[in-house]
Design a protein around this motif. Structure first.
Motif, PDB file in Angstrom:
ATOM      1  N   SER A  56     -16.580  12.358 -25.934  1.00 59.73           N
ATOM      2  CA  SER A  56     -15.850  11.507 -24.995  1.00 59.73           C
ATOM      3  C   SER A  56     -15.704  10.122 -25.610  1.00 59.73           C
ATOM      4  O   SER A  56     -16.366   9.784 -26.588  1.00 59.73           O
ATOM      5  N   VAL A  57     -14.830   9.312 -25.015  1.00 62.73           N
ATOM      6  CA  VAL A  57     -14.540   7.996 -25.581  1.00 62.73           C
ATOM      7  C   VAL A  57     -14.246   7.015 -24.460  1.00 62.73           C
ATOM      8  O   VAL A  57     -13.730   7.383 -23.413  1.00 62.73           O
ATOM      9  N   ILE A  82     -12.988  -1.155 -23.840  1.00 58.64           N
ATOM     10  CA  ILE A  82     -12.491  -2.266 -23.049  1.00 58.64           C
ATOM     11  C   ILE A  82     -11.415  -3.003 -23.826  1.00 58.64           C
ATOM     12  O   ILE A  82     -11.568  -3.272 -25.022  1.00 58.64           O
ATOM     13  N   SER A  83     -10.305  -3.296 -23.188  1.00 56.04           N
ATOM     14  CA  SER A  83      -9.249  -4.133 -23.726  1.00 56.04           C
ATOM     15  C   SER A  83      -8.649  -3.523 -24.993  1.00 56.04           C
ATOM     16  O   SER A  83      -8.094  -2.431 -24.931  1.00 56.04           O
ATOM     17  N   SER A  84      -8.720  -4.168 -26.151  1.00 59.35           N
ATOM     18  CA  SER A  84      -8.177  -3.516 -27.345  1.00 59.35           C
ATOM     19  C   SER A  84      -8.912  -2.203 -27.609  1.00 59.35           C
ATOM     20  O   SER A  84      -8.319  -1.232 -28.093  1.00 59.35           O
ATOM     21  N   GLY A  85     -10.206  -2.166 -27.288  1.00 60.19           N
ATOM     22  CA  GLY A  85     -10.951  -0.916 -27.388  1.00 60.19           C
ATOM     23  C   GLY A  85     -10.467   0.123 -26.398  1.00 60.19           C
ATOM     24  O   GLY A  85     -10.515   1.327 -26.674  1.00 60.19           O
ATOM     25  N   ALA A  86      -9.983  -0.331 -25.233  1.00 56.42           N
ATOM     26  CA  ALA A  86      -9.418   0.597 -24.256  1.00 56.42           C
ATOM     27  C   ALA A  86      -8.134   1.214 -24.790  1.00 56.42           C
ATOM     28  O   ALA A  86      -7.889   2.421 -24.643  1.00 56.42           O
ATOM     29  N   PHE A  89      -7.075   7.459 -29.308  1.00 55.41           N
ATOM     30  CA  PHE A  89      -7.935   8.494 -29.873  1.00 55.41           C
ATOM     31  C   PHE A  89      -7.950   9.729 -28.983  1.00 55.41           C
ATOM     32  O   PHE A  89      -7.916  10.863 -29.473  1.00 55.41           O
ATOM     33  N   HIS A  90      -8.000   9.527 -27.678  1.00 58.71           N
ATOM     34  CA  HIS A  90      -7.997  10.640 -26.730  1.00 58.71           C
ATOM     35  C   HIS A  90      -6.746  11.494 -26.897  1.00 58.71           C
ATOM     36  O   HIS A  90      -6.821  12.722 -26.984  1.00 58.71           O
ATOM     37  N   VAL A  91      -5.586  10.840 -26.949  1.00 56.17           N
ATOM     38  CA  VAL A  91      -4.331  11.576 -27.060  1.00 56.17           C
ATOM     39  C   VAL A  91      -4.193  12.218 -28.442  1.00 56.17           C
ATOM     40  O   VAL A  91      -3.773  13.375 -28.564  1.00 56.17           O
ATOM     41  N   ALA A  92      -4.557  11.494 -29.482  1.00 62.29           N
ATOM     42  CA  ALA A  92      -4.418  12.030 -30.838  1.00 62.29           C
ATOM     43  C   ALA A  92      -5.331  13.220 -31.075  1.00 62.29           C
ATOM     44  O   ALA A  92      -4.962  14.179 -31.759  1.00 62.29           O
ATOM     45  N   HIS A  93      -6.547  13.186 -30.494  1.00 63.74           N
ATOM     46  CA  HIS A  93      -7.541  14.233 -30.735  1.00 63.74           C
ATOM     47  C   HIS A  93      -7.973  14.901 -29.428  1.00 63.74           C
ATOM     48  O   HIS A  93      -9.157  15.137 -29.188  1.00 63.74           O
ATOM     49  N   SER A  94      -6.993  15.232 -28.600  1.00 65.48           N
ATOM     50  CA  SER A  94      -7.317  15.865 -27.321  1.00 65.48           C
ATOM     51  C   SER A  94      -7.975  17.222 -27.494  1.00 65.48           C
ATOM     52  O   SER A  94      -8.600  17.739 -26.558  1.00 65.48           O
ATOM     53  N   GLY A  95      -7.889  17.791 -28.676  1.00 61.46           N
ATOM     54  CA  GLY A  95      -8.544  19.068 -28.921  1.00 61.46           C
ATOM     55  C   GLY A  95     -10.055  18.992 -28.890  1.00 61.46           C
ATOM     56  O   GLY A  95     -10.725  19.995 -28.619  1.00 61.46           O
ATOM     57  N   ILE A  96     -10.619  17.806 -29.161  1.00 61.15           N
ATOM     58  CA  ILE A  96     -12.082  17.676 -29.138  1.00 61.15           C
ATOM     59  C   ILE A  96     -12.585  16.728 -28.062  1.00 61.15           C
ATOM     60  O   ILE A  96     -13.767  16.749 -27.730  1.00 61.15           O
ATOM     61  N   VAL A  97     -11.706  15.868 -27.536  1.00 61.93           N
ATOM     62  CA  VAL A  97     -12.139  14.872 -26.551  1.00 61.93           C
ATOM     63  C   VAL A  97     -11.985  15.447 -25.149  1.00 61.93           C
ATOM     64  O   VAL A  97     -10.894  15.844 -24.753  1.00 61.93           O
ATOM     65  N   VAL A 104     -18.067   7.810 -27.777  1.00 61.71           N
ATOM     66  CA  VAL A 104     -17.622   6.701 -28.619  1.00 61.71           C
ATOM     67  C   VAL A 104     -17.309   5.516 -27.707  1.00 61.71           C
ATOM     68  O   VAL A 104     -16.449   5.619 -26.827  1.00 61.71           O
ATOM     69  N   ALA A 105     -18.003   4.393 -27.893  1.00 63.12           N
ATOM     70  CA  ALA A 105     -17.810   3.195 -27.073  1.00 63.12           C
ATOM     71  C   ALA A 105     -17.195   2.096 -27.935  1.00 63.12           C
ATOM     72  O   ALA A 105     -17.795   1.667 -28.923  1.00 63.12           O
ATOM     73  N   LEU A 106     -16.025   1.622 -27.539  1.00 61.18           N
ATOM     74  CA  LEU A 106     -15.239   0.703 -28.363  1.00 61.18           C
ATOM     75  C   LEU A 106     -15.195  -0.683 -27.734  1.00 61.18           C
ATOM     76  O   LEU A 106     -14.697  -0.866 -26.622  1.00 61.18           O
ATOM     77  N   HIS A 107     -15.696  -1.672 -28.459  1.00 62.71           N
ATOM     78  CA  HIS A 107     -15.690  -3.052 -27.989  1.00 62.71           C
ATOM     79  C   HIS A 107     -14.270  -3.599 -27.972  1.00 62.71           C
ATOM     80  O   HIS A 107     -13.327  -2.982 -28.485  1.00 62.71           O
ATOM     81  N   GLY A 108     -14.098  -4.782 -27.417  1.00 64.68           N
ATOM     82  CA  GLY A 108     -12.804  -5.439 -27.402  1.00 64.68           C
ATOM     83  C   GLY A 108     -12.680  -6.491 -28.481  1.00 64.68           C
ATOM     84  O   GLY A 108     -13.577  -6.695 -29.301  1.00 64.68           O
ATOM     85  N   CYS A 109     -11.548  -7.195 -28.499  1.00 65.37           N
ATOM     86  CA  CYS A 109     -11.367  -8.306 -29.424  1.00 65.37           C
ATOM     87  C   CYS A 109     -12.427  -9.374 -29.172  1.00 65.37           C
ATOM     88  O   CYS A 109     -12.866  -9.580 -28.039  1.00 65.37           O
ATOM     89  N   LEU A 110     -12.840 -10.033 -30.221  1.00 62.18           N
ATOM     90  CA  LEU A 110     -13.865 -11.070 -30.155  1.00 62.18           C
ATOM     91  C   LEU A 110     -15.195 -10.548 -29.617  1.00 62.18           C
ATOM     92  O   LEU A 110     -16.064 -11.333 -29.249  1.00 62.18           O
TER      93      LEU A 110
END
Length: 355
Positions: free
Chosen positions: A44-45, A48-52, A58-66, A261-267
């Protein structure tokens, strides 16, 4: 200076921020990301913000595993369409002259990319679980943008698979139960105490009922080399840090786990906020009791030419955003996007059989 001018004047897209904290003990030297034999199909992924935005890509590109995504203050897939101007206007602060991109058009682009093999077949999104959040006090990525993301996901995901929380008076921030600034605040540290556990809520929606979280995290942080996951082994050339962090619960050393996968935002990368995001975002206590490794990839700021200069690699990303408008590659939103490839490589490593 108003928010819009601030974003435009700092390379276009400053979407989230951070909080200075003591550094993680092992940061001085990165190691090779270990193999843990994780169940890749339970990935799962969130972000927030740019990370969102990258989480959606990533979800759409790799929906086969996410199997699910959590999106905090982001927008629809391919919203910016390779344009920093559209990113800062239509995809953050839409108005009559700069409307949110048409979701029907973005769905058409998605379907065409799937036909070409650039992304997985979006039919695999149908049974996924999607958790969306937009604060009523968010003046950076306004609610109409998240509303468009809801419409986009409704094009593919069953109605029962989507939760959209938009009634909390939260600013532009990662929302937590106990950590950070006042809930409605938009500004540093951009981690807000809203008496609401966004990380727990999104994980529970994606994975179903969870075991209650640990009182305090008891796993370990692994600081790993990100360069090996780049095709040219040059993370900095693609505005990625030399190292990322993974949180490994003790249970995952002896049993098969899954990865979030947890994605931070800008700054909000480590260079700016030290270990604030991966210690305070709220995921780790849940990871300990629910057999979940949390992967925290890291960006770095870029101000033009790469070092050494003779590489002539020009990236303008001074706020260390994830690439959601094409600063690194026109294919940023597909499986060929360098940052998406790097994260997929990290997941593949975690899925390898443990030594």
């Amino acid at each position: 200076m108003d928010d819009f001018r601030f974003l435009r004047n700092t390379a276009g897209v400053a979407l989230a921020a951070g909080l200075a904290m003591p550094s993680v003990d092992a940061r001085a030297e990165a190691e090779r990301l270990p193999a843990y034999g994780v169940d890749l199909a339970q990935t799962s992924v969130s972000g927030i913000s740019s990370g969102a935005y990258l989480a959606v890509q990533f979800h759409v590109a790799h929906s086969g595993i996410v199997r699910g995504a959590g999106v905090i203050a982001g927008g629809p897939y391919y919203c910016a369409e390779n344009s920093v101007d559209k990113a800062t206007r239509n995809c953050m602060k839409p108005d009559a002259a700069h409307p949110v991109p048409d979701v029907t058009h973005l769905k058409s682009v998605t379907d065409q990319l799937a036909q070409s093999g650039a992304i997985d077949d979006p039919v695999q999104l149908q049974d996924d679980r999607v958790w969306l959040f937009s604060g009523t006090a968010d003046s950076v990525v306004e609610q109409p943008v998240m509303d468009a993301l809801l419409r986009y996901y409704h094009s593919y995901v069953d109605d029962g698979g989507i939760i959209y929380k938009k009634d909390l008076n939260a600013g532009h921030a990662m929302v937590t139960e106990t950590d950070g600034a006042a809930c409605a605040y938009t500004g540093p540290p951009f981690i807000n105490d809203c008496d609401y556990d966004a990380a727990g809520a999104l994980l529970a929606h994606i994975y179903g009922p969870l075991t209650p979280p640990a009182a305090e995290p008891t796993g370990r942080f692994v600081v790993f080399d990100q360069n090996e996951f780049l095709p040219d082994r040059k993370a900095h050339d693609h505005s990625l840090s030399d190292s990322g962090t993974a949180y490994i619960p003790e249970a995952c050393t002896s049993k098969r786990c899954r990865v979030h996968v947890a994605l931070h935002g800008c700054l909000q990368n480590e260079d700016k906020v030290d270990d604030a995001f991966y210690r305070q975002a709220g995921y780790n206590r849940w990871a300990d009791t629910n057999d979940l490794i949390v992967l925290y990839p890291q960006t770095t700021a870029r101000y033009g030419l790469s070092w050494p200069y003779w590489t002539l690699n020009v990236v303008w990303n001074p706020n260390a955003c994830w690439d959601w408008w094409g600063y690194d590659s026109a294919d940023y939103h597909t499986k060929d996007g360098v940052q998406i490839k790097a994260i997929r490589g990290m997941l593949d490593r975690l899925a390898e059989t443990k030594p």
